[in-house]
Every structure is written in C-alpha cells, then in structure tokens.
Design a protein around this motif. Structure first.
Motif: not given
Length: 353
Positions: A74-80, A198-199
């Motif tokens: 999830f971290d990888i997907s959201s940061i990317f 979003n972030r």
C-alpha cells in the motif's frame, strides 16, 4: 584556455552520469535492505528518495519505514501514485485542454492581426481620399469619393462587428476550458474512493496553513484519525464493506467541519483533518462530536439486508506552536493518536485532554 573550457564541459555530463549510477546503486541497496519488491514502482520511489529532490518523498518513506519497518504494498502504491506520477486520464485530460486553449489563443491572435490589417487598410483609404478631395474636378467626382469612403466605412464596421464577436466567442471558450482545467486539477488532488482530498493536497494545504498561522498568530489545529480494528472489518465483511466504511467516515467528517477546514485521506484507514482558526478546546469538542456520530452510523453490507454498526475511530489532536514544521505537527498528532489507541480506542487525545 579553450582546451580547459572544453574539458570542463565534457566533465560535467560525465560527473552527472556518475551521480546517476551512484543513486541507482543506492536505490538497489535500499530495495535489498528493506526487502521491498524489485519492481519499477519500488525502484522509482527509492531512486527519488536517494536523489532527495522532493522532501515529501523522503518524509513519506521515512514515516512508512518507522511504522512498518519496510514499505508495504500500500505504501508503494500510494507514494508512487500521489508523488511520482499522475493518473493517465488526468494527464490526457490536461494535455487535451491545454491544446484546446492554445488553439483558441491562436484564433484570438489571428483576429487581432486581422483587425490591425483592416485598420491599416481603412487608414490608407482615408489618406487616399484626403489627397484626392482638393483636386475633385466635379460634383460627380466628389460624390464618387464620398461614396467610396462610405462603402469602406460600412465594410470596416461590419468587419469590426465580426471580429468582436469572434473575440467574444474565443474568450468564452477559453474561460470554459480554464474551468475544465481547474476541475481536472481538483480531481488529481482527490482520493478516488472517498472523494476527500488526497495526501498530495493535504501536504500542500498544511504547509500553507502553518505559514499563515506563523505570520498571523491565528489558531491552527491538526487531527490524525484512524478507524479502529479496520483490518477486522475487511477480514469479516470483505473489502467492499471496508471501502463503504471509509466512505462513511469521510462523509461524517465532511458534514461536520466548516468550509475553511480540510479532511484528507492520509493513507489506508487513516485520515487527517486541518482546522484553521480553531482553538484546541473547540477542535476537541468537534472531534468528540464526529467520533460519536460515526460510531452511531450504520454501514449497509452490500448484497444483504444487514448493516454493521459500532465501528469506531480514534483521534490525535495537536495545536500549532511557533517553530513547528508540518512534520512536527503530524508526528505530534500521531503521538496522541497512538495514545488514544493504547487507551482503549474510540476516543480523542490531545495535550491536556
């Protein structure tokens, strides 16, 4: 001297290429160290991390490593998605609108050039008539000159009306395209599931609000919220119901905050709430109200007549103090959020509360 300059020019690209290779090696080392998947998205994140061009990437990666010991899928997907790329549809829409605006601007320039040309032609016609008038040999000759001037004047007036209408049409079209472009920009700052910010939008807004609070001395509060036992909801009822719970929480918060406030999906089941011009006591009472409302809201289970209730959320709240950075506020709010979790969940924690 020329040879020395040439050598420096050749050395610069070589030095830059060396740095690229060094960053690449460090990125691969970090993939290995943290046992993250060796895929293009992960590599892009770690490369951006070691390149250190975007402090938001460093902050997000450090935060994820501190919390999970690694980068989760999830971290990888959201940061990317949020920091290193944009949705193809958004990119395509922005490109199409940009091309349309460029086309309309070209049309405006053509209209302006045509207006200048017509003005020059009419000026030349006036000059010609002015030169001919003193030498008019007869009334018929004078009438012919006046008639020619009147025809040129009518033609000029008609052309001016057409050009003005063209300008008006182009201005209206550009205004419409700019509005569409703003809508696309808004979409790329919204979480697609919950429709809240979003972030990326949160990071930008928090930075602005901290800067404003530091300059004006106005109150500013930040809350971090986390849905309790969310994994259990997903495991018991499925991810569709979990998504519905996230949407429900976002809706409850949105309905209770003021227009100047912001709620954003920070990641997974965690949300952030920015409360400008709000003192700690008022913010605490607002979060208690949101917490109570959410707990008493039922979420339907899709495909059945059942609904789940008593899903709760925990909140950590912090007030801005001079010298605080966005990271300081987030970490402090997270600290109180963990206190709320460790104290039994379904509660709001803040300094003095």
């Amino acid at each position: 001297m020329d040879a020395a300059v040439a050598m420096r020019k050749e050395a610069a690209p070589a030095s830059g290429l060396k740095q690229v290779f060094q960053n690449a090696q460090r990125a691969f080392d970090l993939i290995k160290k943290h046992r993250t998947p060796p895929d293009p998205k992960t590599y892009a994140i770690w490369y951006a991390y070691v390149e250190a061009a975007d402090p938001r990437v460093i902050e997000r990666v450090d935060s994820a490593i501190a919390e999970h010991g690694t980068l989760t899928p999830f971290d990888i997907s959201s940061i990317f998605r949020e920091l290193l790329t944009e949705e193809p549809a958004v990119v395509s829409a922005r490109h199409s609108i940009g091309m349309a605006i460029e086309k309309e601007i070209d049309e405006v320039m053509k209209i302006i050039q045509q207006g200048v040309q017509n003005s020059d032609e009419f000026g030349a016609s006036l000059d010609k008539a002015n030169s001919a008038l003193p030498g008019a040999a007869s009334a018929e000759h004078l009438a012919s000159l006046v008639s020619t001037l009147m025809e040129d004047n009518h033609r000029m007036a008609r052309t001016a009306r057409e050009l003005n209408q063209g300008l008006t049409d182009s201005q209206n079209q550009i205004a419409k395209l700019n509005q569409e472009l703003e809508e696309v920009q808004t979409q790329c700052r919204r979480d697609p599931l919950t429709s809240v910010a979003n972030r990326r939008a949160f990071d930008e807004r928090l930075e602005r609000e901290i800067r404003a609070a530091a300059e004006t001395g106005e109150n500013l509060c930040l809350a971090m919220a986390d849905i309790d036992h969310f994994k259990s909801v997903n495991d018991t009822y499925g991810h569709q119901v979990g998504d519905a719970v996230l949407q429900q929480f976002a809706s409850v918060v949105t309905q209770n905050i003021k227009g100047q406030d912001m709620v954003a999906r920070y990641g997974g089941e965690e949300f952030a709430i920015i409360l400008p011009e709000t003192d700690l006591f008022s913010a605490y009472n607002l979060l208690v109200k949101i917490k109570y409302t959410f707990k008493n809201t039922e979420t339907p289970v899709e495909g059945t007549l059942k609904s789940i209730k008593d899903v709760t959320a925990s909140f950590g709240l912090v007030r801005f103090e001079p010298g605080m950075t966005p990271r300081d506020m987030i970490e402090r709010a997270d600290h109180y959020l963990y206190e709320a979790k460790n104290s039994g969940r379904d509660r709001v924690k803040a300094k003095g509360f």
